[in-house]
Structures are given as C-alpha cells and as structure tokens.
Design an enzyme around this catalytic site. Structure first.
Site, PDB file in Angstrom:
ATOM      1  N   SER A 167       7.735   0.865  15.457  1.00 15.51           N
ATOM      2  CA  SER A 167       7.689   0.076  14.218  1.00 15.51           C
ATOM      3  C   SER A 167       6.527   0.465  13.316  1.00 15.51           C
ATOM      4  CB  SER A 167       7.610  -1.422  14.547  1.00 15.51           C
ATOM      5  OG  SER A 167       6.442  -1.710  15.271  1.00 15.51           O
ATOM      6  N   GLY A 168       5.763   1.472  13.702  1.00 26.65           N
ATOM      7  CA  GLY A 168       4.770   2.015  12.773  1.00 26.65           C
ATOM      8  C   GLY A 168       3.330   1.747  13.106  1.00 26.65           C
ATOM      9  N   HIS A 190      -3.464  -3.387   8.526  1.00 26.01           N
ATOM     10  CA  HIS A 190      -2.180  -4.090   8.611  1.00 26.01           C
ATOM     11  C   HIS A 190      -1.552  -3.947  10.001  1.00 26.01           C
ATOM     12  CE1 HIS A 190      -2.627  -3.767   4.206  1.00 26.01           C
ATOM     13  NE2 HIS A 190      -1.959  -4.927   4.198  1.00 26.01           N
ATOM     14  N   HIS A 197      -5.271   6.101  13.682  1.00 20.40           N
ATOM     15  CA  HIS A 197      -5.338   7.125  12.636  1.00 20.40           C
ATOM     16  C   HIS A 197      -6.643   7.054  11.846  1.00 20.40           C
ATOM     17  CE1 HIS A 197      -4.674   4.234   9.362  1.00 20.40           C
ATOM     18  NE2 HIS A 197      -3.694   3.698  10.081  1.00 20.40           N
ATOM     19  N   CYS A 239      -2.599  -1.253  12.393  1.00 21.24           N
ATOM     20  CA  CYS A 239      -3.006  -0.015  13.041  1.00 21.24           C
ATOM     21  C   CYS A 239      -4.466  -0.101  13.481  1.00 21.24           C
ATOM     22  CB  CYS A 239      -2.825   1.163  12.096  1.00 21.24           C
ATOM     23  SG  CYS A 239      -1.096   1.594  11.779  1.00 21.24           S
ATOM     24  N   TYR A 291       0.836  -1.200   0.000  1.00 16.33           N
ATOM     25  CA  TYR A 291       0.000   0.000   0.000  1.00 16.33           C
ATOM     26  C   TYR A 291       0.868   1.247   0.000  1.00 16.33           C
ATOM     27  CZ  TYR A 291       1.095  -0.461   4.969  1.00 16.33           C
ATOM     28  OH  TYR A 291       1.762  -0.607   6.153  1.00 16.33           O
TER      29      TYR A 291
END
Length: 414
Positions: A317-318, A338, A322, A340, A304
């Site tokens: 790590s992200g 994925h 959001h 989040c 993505y």
C-alpha cells in the site's frame, strides 16, 4: 587295554556324524516340498481388471481376483516406475485383492501377484500396465524467484486451481516438500484456497539453504484432478539484518547477526497517518519513486507530489523507508510523515545498499494499526506460531483464509 574304550567312543561319534549327514541330505532334497519348486505361471489362476489394450483408469481401484475355487492369493505388490507402492487389502480367504490407495495418472506400474493352488504349490504372475493421463492438472508456482534473501522471507506456493476440501488440502501439503540446511521447524499456512505461505517457527538461520519442490505430479488430489509438473525453487539466506524503528524515540537501530551496525535519526507517521506497528519484510528496492498523495486517497492540505530516492518498500500500500530531505529538521525529533520512515539522503542510501529482500523492518512504540499478516506485504511474523499452525491442513484444524485485498496494492505514501 586302556585304549580300546577310547577307540570305541571315537568310532561311535563318527557313525553319528555320518547318520546326521544322511538325515540332513534327506531333509535338503529340493524336490520333497512344494514351496521349494519354481512357481508356476498363475496367468490362468488370477485375473486383474486391467484391459488387454489401452490404459487403466486411475479413478478406479485396481482389483485382482482368483478364478473359481482355484487356490488363493498370498501377496500382491504394485509399484510405479518411480518407486511408489500402491496400498491395498487382501480378503481373509485370499480370493480378492483391491487397492485402497489412489493410482497416479499418466504413470507406469508393475503388479506382482503370488498365489497357491489347492495343493499348496506356489504360483506367480507379473503384469505391467499404464494409467491414462489426467485431463485436469493442479500445478504449483513457488516464490519468490531463486536468489539470496533475508531471514524473514516466507515461501509462497500459488496453486493453479482452488483447493477447498480439507482432505485434498492435506494431500497438497504433504506433496509440497521444504528442505533446509540446517534443518528447522516450519509449516505451511493456507492464506486462501489458492495460496499457501511457509515460514519457520523462528526466522531462517543466517547462511541457510532452502529447497522447495512439489511431489504432486500424477497424484490424485480430488475427483478427476491430478497434480501436474511444477518447477522447484532454491533460496539462499543471507545475514540476519534487522532494522528496528522506535517511533516514539524517532530512531532506527540496524543490526547484523545481532550486532548494532548503525543508528539512524528518522521521522515516522504523524497523527492520523501513524506508521503501522509490527514486523514487516522488505519487498523490494526502487532508486527513484514519484510519490503522489492522490494515488493513496490523500487530498487537500495534506496532498503531496514528491520525487523520492533510495526507496525501500515494506508494504504493497505504499509504505517505504526512504530519503526525506524536505523533513530534515524533524529527523530524530518529530513524526511528520504520511506513514513512511523518512531519513537523510545519506542514511537512506546506506540503508538501501545494506538491506535486501526478505530482511526485517520492525516498528515499535507506534500508535498506528498493527501490520496485517497477509494482504499488504509479508506480515507473516506478526501471527503467533500456534495460530500459524492452525492454518495448516496437517495440524489440528484448517482455518479458511481470505484473499489478499487488491485495494491494498496502492501507490506510495511519504
């Protein structure tokens, strides 16, 4: 006739008082006892191993000795200009005193020595001296930056040099002072040889003030290594904000000081990308982030490249909370991200404006792996208190930590 005996009794009492007064005067003679005289100068009686010129080596013990058989030492007091006393031991015969504590480097001291001569007369000697400055310094950088944080924010102490020895670690911990109002129970935990985290047993009280400082300046940490100057830190703790995400119910419940203030439909990580379980601490907020799957090793059909708004980071790590308008149909009903926590743009904006760094984001009922205590954000609260205390050099034992993995500091995932 009846008054004569009464008069004699008074007269005898008067003589007794006069007699006692004479005795008291004789006993109070200031020249009749050697200990009542002004102490003599003991400069010729005792010797300190301080050089006549130059400074004292703080790595060597301070010694006070009596010359020959010229009496004995009765007391030694050594105090630095900042009020710290130097510990020491006096031999049974009073001929030698030797420091057992460590002298601070680059400090000023005053030594006061009390003595007796062979006849029991008191002597005194006062010596001022400096210690030479250290060549190697251990400094401490505290984090986060000064400001207001949530109840889950740990304190961070980053050392300028590694400290491996357990005794040295204990000394460092004693020198790192944490004060909170109101007071709480808390402890340091060695993450690795150069990093310590401090957290309370429970979350910080809402509205608390926290001060952390280093008292290690000039203190001997290990051979030739001394504490250097370090800047303290003051934090204020805000309201207790907790965002609890139920991955199986696809819902986030937000509480302020124990009361529900919002319930938000969400989507979390789909199978293969399940959101990490456990307690996380908000690390920061970014109004806009470009999220690319390739940056976290996601390629092929799962790759993505998306513009993301109102992104609140919870792992290095992200992992974020959001806005995810592209998955609006799954909010509240399915997990399709994925990793989040996604929600509508309006809810994400509200969350972004409501929370601050240090607030709690907890994920429950997820099949994802457990949040690590260290290395990928602040997972400190996932470690049981007893285990946390085992990481303190002042507790029963010190557990050797591992360095946070640099590989964990990756780019965002959605």
């Amino acid at each position: 006739m009846n008054q004569t005996p009464r008069f004699r009794t008074v007269f005898r009492c008067t003589l007794l008082v006069v007699s006692l007064g004479l005795v008291a005067t004789a006993c109070g003679d200031s020249d009749s006892h050697p200990l009542s005289t002004k102490p003599f100068d003991a400069a010729q009686q005792v010797v300190l191993n301080t050089p006549k010129a130059g400074t004292v080596d703080p790595d060597k013990p301070l010694e006070v000795t009596v010359k020959g058989d010229e009496g004995r030492i009765t007391d030694v007091t050594v105090v630095s200009d900042d009020g710290h006393h130097l510990a020491g031991e006096l031999t049974a015969d009073g001929t030698r005193w030797r420091s057992t504590g460590s002298l601070a480097a680059g400090a000023k001291y005053t030594a006061k020595v009390s003595t007796e001569d062979g006849e029991g007369s008191p002597g005194s000697r006062t010596v001022a001296f400096d210690t030479s400055p250290a060549q190697r310094f251990l400094t401490v950088e505290f984090g986060p930056e000064a400001g207001t944080y949530g109840v889950g924010q740990p304190l961070i102490a980053e050392l300028s040099l590694p400290v491996k020895d357990k005794a040295a670690r204990a000394l460092v911990e004693r020198g790192l002072k944490v004060e909170s109002r109101p007071s709480i129970e808390g402890a340091w935990h060695w993450v690795n040889d150069e990093v310590l985290h401090y957290r309370p047993k429970e979350y910080w009280p809402a509205g608390a003030t926290v001060n952390v400082a280093s008292n290690l300046r000039g203190v001997k940490v290990s051979n030739k290594l001394y504490g250097g100057p370090s800047k303290g830190l003051k934090l204020t703790i805000g309201d207790r904000i907790e965002a609890i995400t139920d991955a199986s119910a696809h819902e986030m419940t937000v509480l302020r000081n124990g009361e529900v203030i919002n319930t938000i439909p969400v989507t979390t990580g789909k199978p293969g990308f399940s959101t990490r379980s456990g307690v996380k601490v908000i690390l920061g907020k970014e109004y806009f982030v470009r999220m690319r799957g390739a940056s976290v090793g996601i390629f092929g059909s799962e790759q993505y490249d998306l513009p993301v708004y109102y992104a609140t980071r919870v792992t290095w790590s992200g992992e974020y909370v959001h806005a995810a308008p592209w998955s609006a149909g799954s909010h509240g009903s399915a997990n399709v991200s994925h990793g989040c926590v996604g929600m509508s743009t309006g809810n994400a904006a509200w969350f972004y404006e409501t929370v601050r760094e240090g607030d709690i984001v907890q994920v429950v009922n997820s099949i994802g792996e457990e949040m690590d205590a260290f290395g990928n954000g602040y997972g400190d609260w996932n470690m049981p208190w007893d285990e946390w205390r085992e990481g303190s050099a002042l507790a029963a034992g010190t557990r050797d930590g591992t360095s946070p993995s640099d590989s964990a500091r990756l780019r965002p995932r959605v």
